[in-house]
Design an enzyme around this catalytic site. Structure first.
Site, PDB file in Angstrom:
ATOM      1  N   TRP A 100       0.829  -1.206   0.000  1.00 17.79           N
ATOM      2  CA  TRP A 100       0.000   0.000   0.000  1.00 17.79           C
ATOM      3  C   TRP A 100       0.856   1.246   0.000  1.00 17.79           C
ATOM      4  O   TRP A 100       0.543   2.226  -0.681  1.00 17.79           O
ATOM      5  CB  TRP A 100      -0.982  -0.028   1.176  1.00 17.79           C
ATOM      6  CG  TRP A 100      -1.823  -1.259   1.121  1.00 17.79           C
ATOM      7  CD1 TRP A 100      -1.825  -2.301   1.998  1.00 17.79           C
ATOM      8  CD2 TRP A 100      -2.731  -1.629   0.067  1.00 17.79           C
ATOM      9  NE1 TRP A 100      -2.689  -3.285   1.562  1.00 17.79           N
ATOM     10  CE2 TRP A 100      -3.246  -2.906   0.399  1.00 17.79           C
ATOM     11  CE3 TRP A 100      -3.161  -1.013  -1.106  1.00 17.79           C
ATOM     12  CZ2 TRP A 100      -4.175  -3.572  -0.416  1.00 17.79           C
ATOM     13  CZ3 TRP A 100      -4.087  -1.662  -1.912  1.00 17.79           C
ATOM     14  CH2 TRP A 100      -4.573  -2.935  -1.569  1.00 17.79           C
ATOM     15  N   ASP A 167      -1.568   6.552   6.417  1.00 16.87           N
ATOM     16  CA  ASP A 167      -2.642   5.647   6.017  1.00 16.87           C
ATOM     17  C   ASP A 167      -2.848   4.683   7.181  1.00 16.87           C
ATOM     18  O   ASP A 167      -1.977   3.877   7.483  1.00 16.87           O
ATOM     19  CB  ASP A 167      -2.215   4.888   4.753  1.00 16.87           C
ATOM     20  CG  ASP A 167      -3.205   3.772   4.373  1.00 16.87           C
ATOM     21  OD1 ASP A 167      -4.261   3.648   5.022  1.00 16.87           O
ATOM     22  OD2 ASP A 167      -2.904   3.034   3.407  1.00 16.87           O
ATOM     23  N   LYS A 191     -12.075  -2.103   7.551  1.00 16.16           N
ATOM     24  CA  LYS A 191     -11.443  -3.017   8.485  1.00 16.16           C
ATOM     25  C   LYS A 191     -12.021  -2.773   9.894  1.00 16.16           C
ATOM     26  O   LYS A 191     -12.863  -3.523  10.355  1.00 16.16           O
ATOM     27  CB  LYS A 191      -9.911  -2.879   8.459  1.00 16.16           C
ATOM     28  CG  LYS A 191      -9.287  -3.585   7.259  1.00 16.16           C
ATOM     29  CD  LYS A 191      -9.012  -2.639   6.126  1.00 16.16           C
ATOM     30  CE  LYS A 191      -7.964  -3.087   5.138  1.00 16.16           C
ATOM     31  NZ  LYS A 191      -8.220  -4.252   4.326  1.00 16.16           N
TER      32      LYS A 191
END
Lengths: 355, 355
Positions: A100, A167, A191
């Site tokens: 990511w 992030d 999540k």
């Protein structure tokens, strides 16, 4: 009952799912579904406002920050962050700690220069790089707080001479940290915060409006902030589920209580991985994630057999990401200790089987 | 039972709401909620694939088109269209028929030149401009098929010498048209296609990849098409609701059947507006929308009273947009004829009251 170890969209609290299902039929006793009401109704405006208040309260944010819910996921934020903060010809610093992070780096390059201060790519991202310096002339320094794919986590955030951007898609609201040290925090919801289709951004207000670039409306943080997350029709249901999930976190005792529970779950599972001769962890021990526990077998030939064995015991979502292989047990906020205990017991039964 | 005339997020079929609520508790008998399953599961991949097939079938699209579901709403598409189709220094033509068209024009100007071929702004957008020519050197010509706010609709699409691009957010799947004449069609889902938080794009494949600009991943049609709408975690639930709604449209007999029902609803309501001396329509008769019926009262002082009267009769969402005032009855696909009949009867009762 299934034990849901999926990496995301991940497990949500049963209470949240029940309330969400009820609202799809009849929202707040309005006789209408939450899917067919105007976002401009007082009832929904109070959902957005409660969601923002809960974020502020749970992260203990001071008034320097604006909170906004945006369409899309963290991948949209990979571009929005540099779109809003990185002028052409300017440089942003990034820590490359996983897939990511590396995607965020790629997007930032569309907008300015990127200085990758360190990377663990050569080691298949099995650890968090720690030896690096952050250039003082960077516009910001970007880190991924938890690497869902590789199962590593920044247990300490770096002291940064420039605004720290993170992030936090896969570990926000799972542990205590000082959010007021950050310039910008973003997270896809799916999540620890709700359903897919919405992202949270927490933005230090003073960082905005400092670059020359003109920004199309939907990619402009300031516009979404000024419009209370309602510049256009927001992802109504996804924001509602986020609000319910944040309420649930608060009812559990807030982020500190979640951290305690999550630490116990992680300790239980890593202890078994380290004890059980069939299994082994894949990351540097000091960087092990308390959200995504990655492990493999010494004998890769029986990994499929173990997966099937676990599946028969109602364990789902345990297959590792293709970049790592083996297994990944995601133990997000909503996963109870009892599911971890069940997985450990299955690992022990499998050990007995193989003796 | 409420009669939901809201402009959007708008009414959805009861069957769709029931199935959506059930999936929030237990998706496809998996024992898991649709909110907590991986988008990479076979069950969800088949949802996306069915949604795309239904779009193709209902719009009777040939193989020149790619179908993709994207995060965000039509407002995101306002920027994505020129991001992908309009090179710097190139010109796109736009028809300015309302607020949404004008927002689309504003976004296009971030990316290239805009030639507004005609506008009805000076008449508060009460009609669709018809006298204009489309420049043959424009990259595309953009029209809004239905103007939710002003209650006008393009009953005939123009013959265009350049690719025709249309925002069909508020009337897609409500009437028959030749989709194969278009270069690109987009629509936010929250009127006739589902819940807020997802947009549909139908893209003529040959139009992509023709400009120099590098496009960040999340704004790049080609990338989303190549990844089957799963470049990143898609808005899972919103796509599921869209699929259910498209299934429902098919079960009703497809777009031709919807058109017939919608025409009858519109005819019923406009007939009463034209007959009842208390009310009058706000748009040019020939451009009246069959989705959003805008009307006011001759005596504006009693509009509030009528709204309250209607509300007591379980009519919701009837208040007009602030730019037009009065009333707006949105009569999307899922609104039954019986709700229109009910509204007409309330208008007639109010007329009697005022005699």
């Amino acid at each position: 009952m299934k034990h849901n170890f999926g990496a995301g969209p991940g497990i949500l609290p049963q209470e949240v799912l029940k309330q969400a299902a009820e609202a799809v039929l009849n929202f707040n006793n309005s006789g209408l579904s939450i899917l067919e009401i105007s976002h401009r109704t007082a009832d929904f405006e109070s959902v957005v406002s409660e969601a923002c208040s809960l974020v502020k309260e749970l992260l203990n944010l001071n008034d320097d920050y604006a909170i906004t819910f945006l369409h899309g996921g963290a991948s949209t934020q990979f571009a929005m962050v540099p779109y809003n903060l990185l002028g052409e010809g300017e440089t942003a610093a990034y820590l490359d700690s996983g897939t990511w992070a590396s995607k965020a780096i790629k997007e930032a390059k569309f907008f300015g220069n990127v200085n990758v201060v360190a990377s663990s790519k050569e080691a298949n991202y099995t650890y968090i790089p720690k030896e690096y310096s952050i250039p003082t002339d960077a516009k910001y320094f970007h880190v991924t707080s938890n690497n869902t794919i590789y199962g590593t986590q920044l247990h300490e955030f770096p002291e940064s001479p420039v605004p720290l951007v993170s992030d936090m898609s896969s570990d926000i609201f799972s542990r205590v940290f000082d959010a007021n040290k950050f310039g910008l925090i973003y997270a896809g919801a799916q999540k620890n915060m709700g359903a897919a289709g919405v992202a949270l951004a927490v933005v230090k207000k003073e960082l905005l409006g400092k670059i020359e670039r003109k920004i199309p409306a939907m990619f402009n943080y300031q516009l979404h902030i000024d419009n209370g997350s309602m510049y256009n029709t927001p992802p109504v249901f996804a924001i509602y589920v986020a609000m319910l999930t944040l309420r649930w976190v608060k009812e559990q005792g807030g982020v500190a209580a979640m951290e305690k529970i999550n630490n116990k779950k992680a300790a239980t599972l890593y202890a078994e991985i380290d004890r059980n001769p069939l299994f082994k962890g894949t990351c540097a021990v000091e960087d092990r994630s308390r959200m995504n526990v990655c492990f493999v077998m010494d004998n890769a030939d029986i990994e499929k057999e173990f997966l099937d064995f676990a599946k028969k015991a109602d364990i789902v979502g345990l297959k590792g990401h293709r970049s790592v292989g083996g297994f990944r047990a995601s133990i997000y906020n909503a996963l109870p200790q009892s599911s971890v205990d069940h997985l450990v017991s299955i690992m022990q039964q499998f050990e007995q089987l193989k003796k």
